[in-house]
Scaffold this active site. Sequence first.
Site, PDB file in Angstrom:
ATOM      1  N   HIS A  19       0.844  -1.197   0.000  1.00  0.00           N
ATOM      2  CA  HIS A  19       0.000   0.000   0.000  1.00  0.00           C
ATOM      3  C   HIS A  19       0.880   1.249   0.000  1.00  0.00           C
ATOM      4  O   HIS A  19       2.113   1.151  -0.061  1.00  0.00           O
ATOM      5  CB  HIS A  19      -1.010  -0.026   1.140  1.00  0.00           C
ATOM      6  CG  HIS A  19      -0.415  -0.100   2.520  1.00  0.00           C
ATOM      7  ND1 HIS A  19       0.430   0.853   3.019  1.00  0.00           N
ATOM      8  CD2 HIS A  19      -0.551  -1.024   3.511  1.00  0.00           C
ATOM      9  CE1 HIS A  19       0.787   0.545   4.254  1.00  0.00           C
ATOM     10  NE2 HIS A  19       0.214  -0.600   4.576  1.00  0.00           N
ATOM     11  N   HIS A  22       3.974   1.447   2.344  1.00  0.00           N
ATOM     12  CA  HIS A  22       5.156   0.714   1.856  1.00  0.00           C
ATOM     13  C   HIS A  22       5.798   1.486   0.709  1.00  0.00           C
ATOM     14  O   HIS A  22       7.020   1.582   0.607  1.00  0.00           O
ATOM     15  CB  HIS A  22       4.769  -0.676   1.335  1.00  0.00           C
ATOM     16  CG  HIS A  22       4.051  -1.532   2.332  1.00  0.00           C
ATOM     17  ND1 HIS A  22       2.834  -2.104   2.073  1.00  0.00           N
ATOM     18  CD2 HIS A  22       4.384  -1.911   3.596  1.00  0.00           C
ATOM     19  CE1 HIS A  22       2.446  -2.799   3.124  1.00  0.00           C
ATOM     20  NE2 HIS A  22       3.360  -2.692   4.070  1.00  0.00           N
ATOM     21  N   CYS A 127       1.106 -10.449  20.612  1.00  0.00           N
ATOM     22  CA  CYS A 127       0.268  -9.801  19.594  1.00  0.00           C
ATOM     23  C   CYS A 127       0.711 -10.315  18.230  1.00  0.00           C
ATOM     24  O   CYS A 127       1.864 -10.105  17.828  1.00  0.00           O
ATOM     25  CB  CYS A 127       0.404  -8.284  19.654  1.00  0.00           C
ATOM     26  SG  CYS A 127      -0.421  -7.506  18.233  1.00  0.00           S
ATOM     27  N   CYS A 130       1.755  -7.502  15.718  1.00  0.00           N
ATOM     28  CA  CYS A 130       3.118  -6.984  15.920  1.00  0.00           C
ATOM     29  C   CYS A 130       4.150  -8.087  15.799  1.00  0.00           C
ATOM     30  O   CYS A 130       5.340  -7.813  15.671  1.00  0.00           O
ATOM     31  CB  CYS A 130       3.286  -6.385  17.312  1.00  0.00           C
ATOM     32  SG  CYS A 130       2.307  -4.936  17.647  1.00  0.00           S
ATOM     33  N   CYS A 144      -3.611  -4.410  22.296  1.00  0.00           N
ATOM     34  CA  CYS A 144      -2.383  -3.881  21.685  1.00  0.00           C
ATOM     35  C   CYS A 144      -2.710  -2.480  21.175  1.00  0.00           C
ATOM     36  O   CYS A 144      -3.705  -2.297  20.462  1.00  0.00           O
ATOM     37  CB  CYS A 144      -1.949  -4.784  20.532  1.00  0.00           C
ATOM     38  SG  CYS A 144      -0.843  -3.944  19.386  1.00  0.00           S
ATOM     39  N   HIS A 147      -2.827  -2.438  17.218  1.00  0.00           N
ATOM     40  CA  HIS A 147      -3.794  -3.263  16.471  1.00  0.00           C
ATOM     41  C   HIS A 147      -5.184  -3.314  17.097  1.00  0.00           C
ATOM     42  O   HIS A 147      -6.114  -3.862  16.507  1.00  0.00           O
ATOM     43  CB  HIS A 147      -3.233  -4.686  16.284  1.00  0.00           C
ATOM     44  CG  HIS A 147      -2.002  -4.695  15.424  1.00  0.00           C
ATOM     45  ND1 HIS A 147      -0.742  -4.598  15.952  1.00  0.00           N
ATOM     46  CD2 HIS A 147      -1.868  -4.714  14.083  1.00  0.00           C
ATOM     47  CE1 HIS A 147       0.135  -4.576  14.954  1.00  0.00           C
ATOM     48  NE2 HIS A 147      -0.517  -4.644  13.823  1.00  0.00           N
ATOM     49  N   LYS A 296      -4.046   5.543  10.938  1.00  0.00           N
ATOM     50  CA  LYS A 296      -2.978   4.920  10.167  1.00  0.00           C
ATOM     51  C   LYS A 296      -3.620   3.906   9.225  1.00  0.00           C
ATOM     52  O   LYS A 296      -4.570   3.230   9.614  1.00  0.00           O
ATOM     53  CB  LYS A 296      -2.015   4.214  11.123  1.00  0.00           C
ATOM     54  CG  LYS A 296      -0.845   3.592  10.382  1.00  0.00           C
ATOM     55  CD  LYS A 296       0.040   2.755  11.288  1.00  0.00           C
ATOM     56  CE  LYS A 296       1.101   2.074  10.444  1.00  0.00           C
ATOM     57  NZ  LYS A 296       1.355   0.701  10.796  1.00  0.00           N
ATOM     58  N   LYS A 299      -5.383  -2.660   6.824  1.00  0.00           N
ATOM     59  CA  LYS A 299      -6.314  -3.476   6.047  1.00  0.00           C
ATOM     60  C   LYS A 299      -7.640  -3.606   6.802  1.00  0.00           C
ATOM     61  O   LYS A 299      -8.711  -3.495   6.225  1.00  0.00           O
ATOM     62  CB  LYS A 299      -5.687  -4.851   5.841  1.00  0.00           C
ATOM     63  CG  LYS A 299      -6.316  -5.625   4.730  1.00  0.00           C
ATOM     64  CD  LYS A 299      -5.566  -6.923   4.526  1.00  0.00           C
ATOM     65  CE  LYS A 299      -6.357  -7.856   3.657  1.00  0.00           C
ATOM     66  NZ  LYS A 299      -5.738  -9.163   3.549  1.00  0.00           N
TER      67      LYS A 299
HETATM   68  O1  ME8 Z   1       6.859  -4.301   9.977  1.00  0.00           O
HETATM   69  N1  ME8 Z   1       2.732   5.238   6.631  1.00  0.00           N
HETATM   70  O2  ME8 Z   1       6.506  -5.080   7.843  1.00  0.00           O
HETATM   71  P1  ME8 Z   1       5.230  -4.235   7.382  1.00  0.00           P
HETATM   72  C1  ME8 Z   1       4.028   5.178   6.322  1.00  0.00           C
HETATM   73  N2  ME8 Z   1       8.097  -7.100   8.295  1.00  0.00           N
HETATM   74  N3  ME8 Z   1       4.723   4.023   6.224  1.00  0.00           N
HETATM   75  C2  ME8 Z   1       4.061   2.898   6.441  1.00  0.00           C
HETATM   76  C3  ME8 Z   1       2.685   2.879   6.780  1.00  0.00           C
HETATM   77  C4  ME8 Z   1       2.009   4.129   6.865  1.00  0.00           C
HETATM   78  N4  ME8 Z   1       0.716   4.241   7.145  1.00  0.00           N
HETATM   79  N5  ME8 Z   1       2.307   1.601   6.943  1.00  0.00           N
HETATM   80  C5  ME8 Z   1       3.420   0.835   6.707  1.00  0.00           C
HETATM   81  C6  ME8 Z   1       7.111  -5.064   9.056  1.00  0.00           C
HETATM   82  N6  ME8 Z   1       4.472   1.610   6.401  1.00  0.00           N
HETATM   83  C7  ME8 Z   1       8.236  -6.054   9.210  1.00  0.00           C
HETATM   84  C8  ME8 Z   1       9.559  -5.339   9.000  1.00  0.00           C
HETATM   85  S1  ME8 Z   1      12.214  -5.337   8.831  1.00  0.00           S
HETATM   86  C9  ME8 Z   1      13.434  -6.326   9.309  1.00  0.00           C
HETATM   87  C10 ME8 Z   1      10.767  -6.221   9.156  1.00  0.00           C
HETATM   88  C11 ME8 Z   1       5.841   1.174   6.059  1.00  0.00           C
HETATM   89  O3  ME8 Z   1       4.790  -4.842   6.113  1.00  0.00           O
HETATM   90  C12 ME8 Z   1       6.833   1.652   7.114  1.00  0.00           C
HETATM   91  O4  ME8 Z   1       8.115   1.617   6.565  1.00  0.00           O
HETATM   92  O5  ME8 Z   1       4.280  -4.120   8.496  1.00  0.00           O
HETATM   93  C13 ME8 Z   1       6.696   0.580   8.160  1.00  0.00           C
HETATM   94  O6  ME8 Z   1       7.783   0.562   9.065  1.00  0.00           O
HETATM   95  C14 ME8 Z   1       6.656  -0.649   7.294  1.00  0.00           C
HETATM   96  O7  ME8 Z   1       5.884  -0.242   6.131  1.00  0.00           O
HETATM   97  C15 ME8 Z   1       6.014  -1.836   7.977  1.00  0.00           C
HETATM   98  O8  ME8 Z   1       5.848  -2.833   7.025  1.00  0.00           O
END
Ligand code: ME8
Length: 640
Positions: A19, A22, A127, A130, A144, A147, A296, A299
């Site tokens: 999204h 990311h 959680c 998380c 949490c 979430h 924020k 999904k």
């Molecule tokens: O946490 N605004 O993966 P994830 C800005 N797999 N950036 C956002 C966002 C938002 N609303 N939502 C998500 C994970 N992001 C782990 C990481 S690393 C070793 C493991 C971005 O798919 C932001 O960079 O939940 C956030 O930290 C990341 O997506 C979380 O992605």
Amino acid sequence: MDDTFYITTPIYYVNSHPHIGHAYTTVVTDVLTRFHKLFGADTYFLTGTDEHGQKIVESAAKSGLQPQEFVDRISQEFREMWPHLHIENDQFIRTTDPQHKACVQQILQKIFDQGEIYLKDYQGLYCVGCERFLDEAELEDGNCPDHQTPPQLYKEQNYFFRMSAYQDWLLEELKQNESWIYPGRYRNELIQFLQQPLQDLCISRPKRRLNWGIELPFDENFVTYVWFDALLNYASALDWPEGEKFKKYWPYVHHTIGKDILKTHGIYWPCMLKAAGLPVFKKLVVHGHWIVGGSKMSKSLGNVVDPLAMKDQLGVDALRYFLLRDMSFGEDSNFTEELAITRYNGDLANNFGNLLNRSISMSRNSFEGCIPPLAQIGAEENNIRNIFIQGVETFQEYVQSFQPHRALEHVAWLSSQVNKYIDSCKPWSLAKQPEDRERLGTVLYTALDLTRILVGLLDPVMPEKMSEARKALGLGTEKITFEKLTPGLLESGTEMPEPKPLFPKMKLSAEEKPAEVTQTEKKVSTIPDEKKDWFAFDDFQKMELKVGHIKTCRKVEKSAKLLCSEVDLGEDRLRTIVSGAAEFYSAEEMLNRRVLVVANLKPVKLRGEISEGMILFSDDNGKLVLIEAPEGVNPGVTVR
Ligand code: ME8
């Protein structure tokens, strides 16, 4: 500035589609990489996907797929998304890659052999969202905080990493190294967190509960905790420990993350690195969240913005520009279509685009389609040239201090300075007097030359548009190098093609189509491979959507899937409607429901039953859920 630059994004969970959040992290990382390249650095940019853990297993099960098949699919969506957004990563890592798994096992074994991993009985609140145990103090009303769901209580034997042993060291590092975490308030948050005793980290999951993970090298009954596995991707991607890439890039590692994963990166990760005998990262760069409709993106809230839909609307480069310019790095920021279009019209169409277009048009009109000659430069030219010389330096400082929003704000300001310069020199008046021709040439040359510098500064953010801009200025396709971002280097006499507006003004669709705006904001990402096959509003009008009341319902004989309902649509008779929902609803469950019905669908015969319409269900990967009309709405009421 170091002449080597290694930068990473988080590796994204494959439990849901990519999204705009990311996309933001990945675009920022891409832009920072391109800037460092422009400044002459040898860069390496890593992104990828995080594919183990309970969350993934649960999502795979919901989709009716085996975990491997599921992660292959979604990981591919991330991989395919990035080129659409002009992302040029050097590597895409997956935690299911065999080489990554081997690296994780090797590091675990190393730390285990040092005696820093031990087995104990444990009880904790987990959680799944998380993918970590939470402290009681972190909970809000038992939930949490991120979430809004209650954690699960687990009582089991697990392996622990002696993270507590690193508390003093980490606190000291954070206190000593002021620029280690950026922006500084996130460093303060970590220091604050370390005022309490640091707990040891549970790094295993018993296979009987979760077997989708990397097996512990010293106990086959357990898999590795997903965060311990995932964080190591940053080193495994470079072929730790002996790889050439590792030796070259590791000392310059920068991690870009969202603030949601500060604790794992700012606490777990440095302790893990220290224990494994690896130098800690050079910098952790933390950004805020895009907020949609007050929350924020998530999904479950259904407020996820699909980057591809947004790209189709705004254009890729303009989307990249908006993301970087509108989010003050480190702060949260609102995402709306209206803000994106306002920014586009203000900075790109009216300011920079207008500057490019009018400088080229006026020059072409007065100098046979070519860049004019530069004659005597006066005080105004010296002044604006100095502003630019200083401006490029300031811009570079902003980029290097991870303030891309400031850097772009500065470019917009520089662009408006050139527009002001044009307005004050009035080339349109000079063009009327033959004796002012030299002056006219100098003014237009200066405008074009400084626009060229802006093109060079904006190239890392909008590579495709700036390539078009270079062609428009007669510069050819080659990128402008950093040394050339200084005034006076434009070649007079070069032909310029007839300009087309680079950023045509956009209408706020909110003014015209409010329904569509809300739809874009609230749409769940679907990642279409091809351009959407949109249909016109008039076509939508042809569909008659009505509220219906199910009066009777029965299973269709000899069919596992079909239900046959008699539905009141406010007409003088009941309609017979057949639905393929018998696997999800019994006839009794359907009875008396108020539903949404497509009322003018051509009647068809299904298993001997005439069906005169369609009852609407949401279809979550084959799982049907009835869409119900709100309480109190009468049968036959139109839906739009
Ligand atoms: O946490 N605004 O993966 P994830 C800005 N797999 N950036 C956002 C966002 C938002 N609303 N939502 C998500 C994970 N992001 C782990 C990481 S690393 C070793 C493991 C971005 O798919 C932001 O960079 O939940 C956030 O930290 C990341 O997506 C979380 O992605």
